[in-house]
Design a protein around this motif. Structure first.
Motif, PDB file in Angstrom:
ATOM      1  N   ASP A 115     -39.651 -28.752  66.846  1.00 24.83           N
ATOM      2  CA  ASP A 115     -39.119 -28.570  68.190  1.00 24.83           C
ATOM      3  C   ASP A 115     -37.692 -28.038  68.096  1.00 24.83           C
ATOM      4  O   ASP A 115     -36.863 -28.585  67.358  1.00 24.83           O
ATOM      5  N   GLU A 117     -35.327 -28.312  70.044  1.00 22.35           N
ATOM      6  CA  GLU A 117     -34.342 -29.295  70.509  1.00 22.35           C
ATOM      7  C   GLU A 117     -33.831 -30.176  69.367  1.00 22.35           C
ATOM      8  O   GLU A 117     -32.772 -30.790  69.465  1.00 22.35           O
ATOM      9  N   LYS A 118     -34.591 -30.233  68.286  1.00 24.65           N
ATOM     10  CA  LYS A 118     -34.219 -31.077  67.152  1.00 24.65           C
ATOM     11  C   LYS A 118     -33.426 -30.314  66.085  1.00 24.65           C
ATOM     12  O   LYS A 118     -33.035 -30.900  65.076  1.00 24.65           O
ATOM     13  N   CYS A 134     -35.442 -19.562  77.914  1.00 24.52           N
ATOM     14  CA  CYS A 134     -34.723 -20.722  78.415  1.00 24.52           C
ATOM     15  C   CYS A 134     -34.532 -20.616  79.926  1.00 24.52           C
ATOM     16  O   CYS A 134     -34.717 -19.549  80.520  1.00 24.52           O
TER      17      CYS A 134
END
Length: 266
Positions: A115, A117-118, A134
């Motif tokens: 992901d 986000e990680k 986005c």
């Protein structure tokens, strides 16, 4: 003397044509060398992502990393040509790797299934260009009560307002409209249209009710056109040779035309 002058003029003309051709070769070679030194991160491997990947790989970038932590859905193969039949349930990036690499073995194509986000900030420093789908809510905010915006309203594509509706739907539901819940989602889209356009101070009639028919799946031809345009913009960014679009490109798959809109806070 006449013959010599004509010969001289012809010789000069030939040399000029040769020089122009050589200049073009230099430009192409320069662009190719820049692309061959560029590494690109592409986040999201649905239909549009596949088209962008195809164009960048064929253009000859040094490396392309396809990042996607989602699994292949039953709808994906309809617009995502890199995914083989029978791949439902596999990671979307991994399912795209074989066909993507076969497009150009000279390009280093990699897969990342984590992901985004990680990812730490240091992860992104290894790339010369990052393509990330986005939210664009702030970029799309326009004060339609201003005189300048009112003057531009008549020539503003309805696709701008459609995008606002889809962004609000995604924010509220945490997903895109689904064909499995067509009736429910259609009603919600119409309600969101009324709310969003009313909040913008414009008439809901700017977005006809039949817009809901276009909101339930990716269309392969649309992905191909938009993916080609976006890949072109990425090449512009890498080469720094041409100015980018200013600043939004909308493509209407039903009408078959695209338009560049300069939108933003007024």
């Amino acid at each position: 003397m006449v013959e010599r002058r004509c010969y001289g003029a012809r010789g000069i003309s030939e040399r000029l044509r040769y020089a122009a051709s050589y200049d073009r070769q230099i430009a192409l070679v320069g662009l190719a060398s820049q692309l061959r030194a560029s590494r690109v991160l592409l986040v999201g491997m649905k239909g549009l992502g596949a088209e962008i990947a195809k164009n960048l790989i064929l253009a000859g970038v040094k490396g392309l990393t396809m990042l996607d932590h989602e699994q292949v859905s039953p709808e994906d193969p309809g617009a995502q040509f890199l995914i083989r039949t029978g791949s439902v349930g596999r990671n979307r990036a991994e399912a795209s790797l074989e066909r993507a690499q076969n497009l150009n073995p000279m390009v280093d194509v990699k897969v990342d299934t984590e992901d985004i986000e990680k990812k730490p900030e240091s992860f992104f420093t290894q790339f010369d260009a990052k393509v990330v789908f986005c939210p664009v809510k702030e970029a799309l905010e326009v004060d339609w009560s201003s005189e300048k915006a009112k003057a531009a309203l008549k020539r503003t594509t309805s696709d701008y307002f459609l995008l606002q509706v889809l962004l609000k739907f995604r924010t509220d539901k945490g997903r895109d409209p689904s064909s499995d819940t067509y009736g429910e989602d259609s009603e919600l889209l119409l309600q969101i249209r009324n709310d969003v356009l009313d909040s913008l101070g414009v008439s809901p009639d700017l977005l006809p009710e039949d817009f809901v028919r276009y909101c339930f799946s990716e269309m392969a031809p649309v992905c191909a056109v938009v993916g080609g345009i976006l890949a072109q913009e990425i090449v512009k960014a890498l080469s720094q040779r041409d100015p980018p679009h200013n600043n939004f490109f909308f493509f209407d798959g039903m009408k078959g035309n695209g338009i560049v809109e300069c939108l933003g806070p007024k």
